[in-house]
Scaffold this active site. Structure first.
Site, PDB file in Angstrom:
ATOM      1  N   LYS A  16     -11.023  -6.723  -6.280  1.00 16.32           N
ATOM      2  CA  LYS A  16     -11.404  -5.453  -6.504  1.00 16.32           C
ATOM      3  C   LYS A  16     -10.579  -4.312  -7.088  1.00 16.32           C
ATOM      4  O   LYS A  16     -10.771  -3.472  -7.776  1.00 16.32           O
ATOM      5  CB  LYS A  16     -12.365  -4.961  -5.274  1.00 16.32           C
ATOM      6  CG  LYS A  16     -13.343  -3.853  -5.229  1.00 16.32           C
ATOM      7  CD  LYS A  16     -14.029  -3.759  -4.116  1.00 16.32           C
ATOM      8  CE  LYS A  16     -14.610  -2.035  -4.096  1.00 16.32           C
ATOM      9  NZ  LYS A  16     -15.516  -1.872  -5.119  1.00 16.32           N
ATOM     10  N   LYS A  52      -4.904 -12.149 -10.537  1.00 14.23           N
ATOM     11  CA  LYS A  52      -5.937 -12.518  -9.486  1.00 14.23           C
ATOM     12  C   LYS A  52      -7.125 -11.626  -9.171  1.00 14.23           C
ATOM     13  O   LYS A  52      -7.242 -10.347  -9.604  1.00 14.23           O
ATOM     14  CB  LYS A  52      -5.030 -12.353  -7.935  1.00 14.23           C
ATOM     15  CG  LYS A  52      -5.713 -12.686  -6.807  1.00 14.23           C
ATOM     16  CD  LYS A  52      -5.215 -12.088  -5.568  1.00 14.23           C
ATOM     17  CE  LYS A  52      -6.008 -11.641  -4.255  1.00 14.23           C
ATOM     18  NZ  LYS A  52      -6.210 -12.058  -3.397  1.00 14.23           N
ATOM     19  N   LYS A  79       0.819  -1.234  -0.191  1.00 14.70           N
ATOM     20  CA  LYS A  79       0.062  -0.076   0.022  1.00 14.70           C
ATOM     21  C   LYS A  79       0.868   1.397   0.130  1.00 14.70           C
ATOM     22  O   LYS A  79       0.468   2.296  -0.710  1.00 14.70           O
ATOM     23  CB  LYS A  79      -1.197  -0.062   0.923  1.00 14.70           C
ATOM     24  CG  LYS A  79      -1.893  -0.804   0.969  1.00 14.70           C
ATOM     25  CD  LYS A  79      -3.198  -0.847   1.897  1.00 14.70           C
ATOM     26  CE  LYS A  79      -4.422  -2.000   1.636  1.00 14.70           C
ATOM     27  NZ  LYS A  79      -4.892  -2.585   2.619  1.00 14.70           N
TER      28      LYS A  79
END
Ligand code: TRP
Length: 321
Positions: free
Chosen positions: A192, A189, A110
């Site tokens: 979202k 993969k 992140k």
């Protein structure tokens, strides 16, 4: 055995969520003591719109109930209805080293994406450890991406037990081999954040559009196709038994297969698989009082279990004076 897992209320449910986690959880409830919850405290690390968080939490509850979580058989709750989990988080913070948190892949990813990290995001794994240790859970069904978080929980529990005496059960991640990674429509993969999901309760037109855009190779129609590298094949077989898989393989190996036709079939297969759940979900979404009632009962039942481990921890660190 005590089995526990949680899911983020992060919007529409997709095939990846269902096959990697929810379906297995619903099966576990038959023979195990299942703890299943919506992780809305964790969601605060990424969602800052209150109305959206509320809405998504409610929808996630209805999704689980519609798909077959039985609140009488299992512990089904919303994370923030168990405030004890935040108290345990604080206690665990004091046996969690900075180095451990700095090594977390999801935190590093992140940060690498440019997300400005706050303390909540950094401490995410400690809250997750509290989620697990509060109930003495042994087995944690998660996708591959959460494996490290469960291992960190184990490390935190070991450190706590060494420092203060046997208190917590050491959990293990449970990652299924065959469905470890469910590909999205582009072959990465399904997630979202990659925008490549097939949402299971999407309206028919949207579902069709998504499935028709599954990326396939450009082998000419009259040639045999390679099922091993085909996304469409991988997604389709999630819905097939051994016999069905064999048949589809044969169709790939025979000249003449049209991907477009397989995709059209797949739309119908997905729609009919989820049809009964869709109706149930619609009803639940309309019956807020009934759903809230279930959640209140679930929270009460769950808190009673959590208090046992929390009291033990409070006692062992010396907070009960
Ligand atoms: N971090 C998990 C995810 O994003 C969600 C989660 C929170 C969880 N607490 C948990 C999963 C405890 C298993 C056990 O998917």
């Amino acid at each position: 055995m005590r089995v526990l897992s949680g899911i983020q209320p992060s919007g529409s449910l997709h095939l990846g969520n269902y096959f990697a986690m929810m379906k297995r959880m619903i099966e576990y409830q038959k023979n195990h003591e299942l703890f299943c919850f919506i992780v809305n405290y964790h969601a605060l690390t990424t969602v800052s719109d209150a109305a959206m968080l509320r809405q998504r939490t409610f929808e996630a509850i209805c999704d689980f109930l519609a798909l077959g979580i039985d609140p009488d058989k299992s512990y089904f709750y919303v994370q923030s209805d168990i405030p004890e989990v935040t108290e345990l988080t604080w206690i665990l913070s004091n046996v969690t080293s900075l180095g451990l948190l700095e090594r977390a892949h999801s935190f590093k990813d992140k940060k690498a994406k440019g997300i400005v990290a706050n303390h909540g995001l950094f401490a995410y794994p400690v809250l997750m450890a509290a989620d697990i240790l509060l109930y003495g859970a042994e087995l944690i069904p998660v996708g591959k991406d959460q494996k490290q978080h469960v291992e960190m929980t184990r490390d935190i529990a070991i450190r706590f037990n060494q420092t203060y005496g046997e208190t917590f059960v050491l959990p293990k991640p449970d990652i299924p081999r065959d469905v470890a990674t469910i590909p999205g429509i582009d072959g990465q993969k399904m997630s979202k954040s990659y925008g490549n999901t097939i949402d299971i309760f999407a309206p028919k037109d949207e579902m069709k559009k998504t499935v028709m855009s599954i990326v396939t190779d450009s082998t000419p129609v009259e040639e045999p196709k390679n099922f091993k590298t085909c996304n469409l094949f991988k997604i389709y077989t999630l819905f097939l038994d051994e016999e069905g898989k064999k048949e589809l393989k044969h169709r790939y190996l025979k000249p003449g297969l049209k991907y477009g036709e397989v995709k059209k079939e797949l739309v119908e297969v997905i729609r009919s698989y989820f049809e009964p759940y869709r109706e149930k979900r619609e009803k639940l979404l309309q019956d807020r009082d009934y759903v809230m009632d279930i959640m209140h009962t679930g929270a009460k039942k769950t808190r009673a279990v959590g208090l046992y481990y929390l009291e033990k921890a409070r006692e062992n660190v010396g907070l009960n004076y």
